[in-house]
Structures are given as C-alpha cells and as structure tokens.
Motif scaffolding. Structure first.
Motif, short mmCIF file in Angstrom:
data_model
loop_
_atom_site.label_atom_id
_atom_site.label_comp_id
_atom_site.label_asym_id
_atom_site.label_seq_id
_atom_site.Cartn_x
_atom_site.Cartn_y
_atom_site.Cartn_z
N ASP A 94 -19.56 -21.05 -36.98
CA ASP A 94 -20.29 -22.00 -36.63
C ASP A 94 -20.00 -23.52 -36.91
OD1 ASP A 94 -20.58 -22.45 -39.57
OD2 ASP A 94 -22.89 -21.92 -39.52
N GLY A 95 -18.69 -23.75 -37.46
CA GLY A 95 -18.16 -25.09 -37.86
C GLY A 95 -19.08 -25.73 -38.93
N GLY A 96 -19.83 -25.09 -39.60
CA GLY A 96 -20.47 -25.71 -40.94
C GLY A 96 -21.38 -26.52 -40.60
N PRO A 97 -21.59 -27.53 -41.62
CA PRO A 97 -22.74 -28.15 -41.19
C PRO A 97 -22.74 -29.51 -40.48
CG PRO A 97 -22.07 -28.28 -43.60
CD PRO A 97 -21.32 -27.37 -42.87
N ASN A 98 -21.48 -29.93 -40.55
CA ASN A 98 -21.06 -31.43 -39.72
C ASN A 98 -20.13 -30.98 -38.36
OD1 ASN A 98 -21.61 -32.38 -42.30
ND2 ASN A 98 -19.53 -31.76 -42.94
N GLN A 99 -20.07 -29.85 -37.87
CA GLN A 99 -19.24 -29.62 -36.52
C GLN A 99 -19.82 -28.78 -35.82
OE1 GLN A 99 -16.57 -31.52 -35.87
NE2 GLN A 99 -16.80 -32.65 -37.70
N ALA A 100 -19.55 -28.80 -34.29
CA ALA A 100 -20.08 -27.68 -33.61
C ALA A 100 -19.29 -26.41 -33.73
CB ALA A 100 -19.83 -28.08 -32.09
N ALA A 101 -19.71 -25.40 -33.28
CA ALA A 101 -19.09 -23.81 -33.49
C ALA A 101 -17.50 -24.09 -33.40
CB ALA A 101 -19.58 -23.01 -32.39
N SER A 102 -16.96 -23.74 -34.36
CA SER A 102 -15.36 -23.81 -34.52
C SER A 102 -14.95 -23.23 -35.76
CB SER A 102 -14.96 -25.17 -34.59
OG SER A 102 -15.54 -25.99 -35.66
N ASP A 112 -17.19 -34.27 -44.92
CA ASP A 112 -15.67 -33.77 -45.03
C ASP A 112 -15.86 -32.18 -44.31
OD1 ASP A 112 -14.65 -36.00 -45.68
OD2 ASP A 112 -14.23 -35.75 -47.83
N ASP A 113 -14.60 -31.93 -43.63
CA ASP A 113 -14.60 -30.65 -43.17
C ASP A 113 -13.21 -30.10 -43.60
OD1 ASP A 113 -17.09 -30.56 -41.35
OD2 ASP A 113 -16.16 -32.22 -40.40
N MET A 114 -12.94 -28.78 -43.33
CA MET A 114 -11.50 -28.08 -43.62
C MET A 114 -11.45 -27.07 -42.32
SD MET A 114 -11.17 -26.97 -47.50
CE MET A 114 -12.17 -27.78 -48.80
N THR A 115 -10.49 -27.08 -41.72
CA THR A 115 -10.17 -26.12 -40.59
C THR A 115 -9.36 -25.00 -41.35
OG1 THR A 115 -10.14 -27.87 -39.26
CG2 THR A 115 -8.89 -25.84 -38.60
N TYR A 116 -9.81 -23.72 -40.89
CA TYR A 116 -8.99 -22.34 -41.36
C TYR A 116 -8.67 -21.82 -40.25
CZ TYR A 116 -13.70 -20.57 -40.10
OH TYR A 116 -15.02 -19.77 -39.83
N THR A 117 -7.72 -20.70 -40.51
CA THR A 117 -7.56 -19.91 -39.26
C THR A 117 -8.12 -18.42 -39.63
OG1 THR A 117 -5.65 -19.26 -40.76
CG2 THR A 117 -5.27 -21.21 -38.78
N ALA A 118 -8.26 -17.58 -38.64
CA ALA A 118 -8.87 -16.25 -38.87
C ALA A 118 -7.94 -15.27 -38.28
CB ALA A 118 -10.07 -16.15 -38.39
N ALA A 119 -7.82 -13.97 -38.66
CA ALA A 119 -6.84 -12.85 -38.07
C ALA A 119 -7.80 -11.67 -38.36
CB ALA A 119 -5.67 -12.96 -38.80
N TRP A 120 -7.48 -10.75 -37.39
CA TRP A 120 -8.17 -9.33 -37.39
C TRP A 120 -7.04 -8.39 -37.45
CZ3 TRP A 120 -13.12 -8.02 -38.15
CH2 TRP A 120 -13.51 -6.74 -38.02
N ILE A 178 -18.91 -24.99 -46.66
CA ILE A 178 -19.76 -23.84 -46.35
C ILE A 178 -19.66 -23.75 -44.74
CG2 ILE A 178 -21.32 -23.80 -48.29
CD1 ILE A 178 -23.40 -24.89 -46.20
N GLY A 179 -19.86 -22.46 -44.42
CA GLY A 179 -19.78 -22.45 -42.82
C GLY A 179 -20.07 -20.67 -42.78
N THR A 180 -20.23 -20.35 -41.74
CA THR A 180 -20.68 -18.93 -41.33
C THR A 180 -19.44 -18.35 -40.11
OG1 THR A 180 -23.04 -19.16 -41.70
CG2 THR A 180 -22.15 -17.11 -40.39
N ILE A 181 -19.22 -17.28 -40.43
CA ILE A 181 -18.33 -16.47 -39.52
C ILE A 181 -19.09 -15.21 -39.09
CG2 ILE A 181 -16.12 -15.12 -39.02
CD1 ILE A 181 -14.89 -16.90 -41.43
N THR A 182 -19.03 -15.13 -37.64
CA THR A 182 -19.50 -14.02 -36.76
C THR A 182 -18.75 -12.96 -36.30
OG1 THR A 182 -21.63 -15.37 -36.35
CG2 THR A 182 -21.36 -13.43 -35.24
N ILE A 183 -18.71 -11.75 -36.72
CA ILE A 183 -17.86 -10.72 -36.26
C ILE A 183 -18.80 -10.15 -35.11
CG2 ILE A 183 -16.48 -8.76 -36.44
CD1 ILE A 183 -16.53 -9.44 -39.80
#
Length: 191
Positions: A94-102, A112-120, A178-183
């Motif tokens: 969801d991009g957290g509280p500061n960004q658009a979906a990412s 401030d924001d932190m970028t993360y990578t995701a893997a499945w 904080i942020g939310t990941i959707t599966i």
C-alpha cells in the motif's frame, strides 16, 4: 390451397413442433400418478466453481532493528479445489502512510520511507527457489496449493519473503515504519 394458407399451416406446424421439443427439454422432472403409492423424480444439478483461499498470514514485525538486512517471512496456506493445485498470485504493497501503492513502508511522523523487495515461494519453510515479484504483477502457474484442507490441516504451502537492505534502513530517521502487503490468489488462468 393458396400459398398464404400453406405457408401459415407450415409455420403453425413448425411452432407446434418447437413447443413440443422445448417442453421436453424444459421439464426433466416427472410427477407421479394417482394410486395406492405414487413416485415422481427430479434431476439434481450443482455447479461448483474453482474456489481458492489464502490463510495463516502472520504480521511481519521486527522490533527493534539492530543491524544487517531485514529479512521477514510468513508461511501461508493456499487452498484450492482445482485438482492440480495450481494458482496465480499477485503481491501488492500500500506504500505506507506517505506513498501511493508500492513496496514501501513509511513513518508518518518523519515522512521518511523505506523501499523493500518481495519474493514468493510456492513451497513453505524455505527461501530457496523463491521468485522475486514486482508490485501488482501476477505470478502465474504457482503449484503446491493444498487441495484437501482450507487450512492446510494447520500447516502451510507457500511463503512470502520481504527484504529491506541495511543501507536502506540506515539511511532513514528513527521511527516506526508501517505498511500493508496484500496477497491476492486466484485460480490458475491457464487451466
């Protein structure tokens, strides 16, 4: 006989035949007859679509951070009634509280924001052979979904892994990010 009367007669016969044929197809049930006993019958039909469920998701939390890359995983249960256990999955952030979906988490107080990578991984319990995912892009033909238990009998069948590099963490101000990941899982479209 005039041609109009002949055409009308042929049309009437065709309509009568159509009604008889349609009635035969529309009424598969049969009623019983009057007597000491009576028996009727009906057809039973049930269409079951492909169904799918993701469950057993845990929050990804590391408190407090000390050093190194942040690697967080959650093993989840994917259930489908598709006999081959195949499914498609899309991971979004969801991009957290500061960004658009990412794929970012943010601190509302510092912005401030932190970028993360995701893997499945369509195998639980390991990061070996996982597939890197791009935010919002579907991974097709994943395998290994449980086909007998919606809760994988208390186990799991796949893994979500996120990584935040040490450099990314150390470049940010102190705070709670904080942020939310959707599966999102869907029946495999290639079937």
């Amino acid at each position: 006989m005039s041609s109009n009367r002949l055409a009308l007669k042929n049309t009437a016969m065709a309509v009568s035949l159509l009604v008889v044929v349609s009635a035969g197809n529309a009424f598969a049930a049969s009623d019983g007859t009057l007597g000491a006993t009576s028996s009727g019958s009906t057809n039973v039909s049930l269409t079951v679509p492909e169904l799918i469920r993701v469950s057993g998701i845990d929050n990804l939390t590391l408190n407090p951070y000390s050093s190194g890359d942040v690697d967080l995983t959650t093993d989840v249960c994917i259930y489908t009634n598709d006999e081959d256990g195949q499914y498609d999955v899309t991971i979004s952030g969801d991009g957290g509280p500061n960004q658009a979906a990412s794929f970012q988490i943010g601190d509302a107080a510092t912005t401030d924001d932190m970028t993360y990578t995701a893997a499945w991984n369509d195998v639980s319990g390991t990061n070996t052979n996982e597939t890197a995912v791009t935010h919002g892009n579907e991974l097709t033909v994943q395998t290994g979904a449980n086909t007998t238990s919606q809760t994988c009998s208390g186990g799991s069948s796949a893994r979500l892994h996120i990584n935040i590099t040490e450099a990314e963490v150390l470049a940010q101000a102190a705070g709670t990010y904080i942020g939310t990941i959707t599966i999102l899982v869907e029946p495999d479209a290639s079937n």
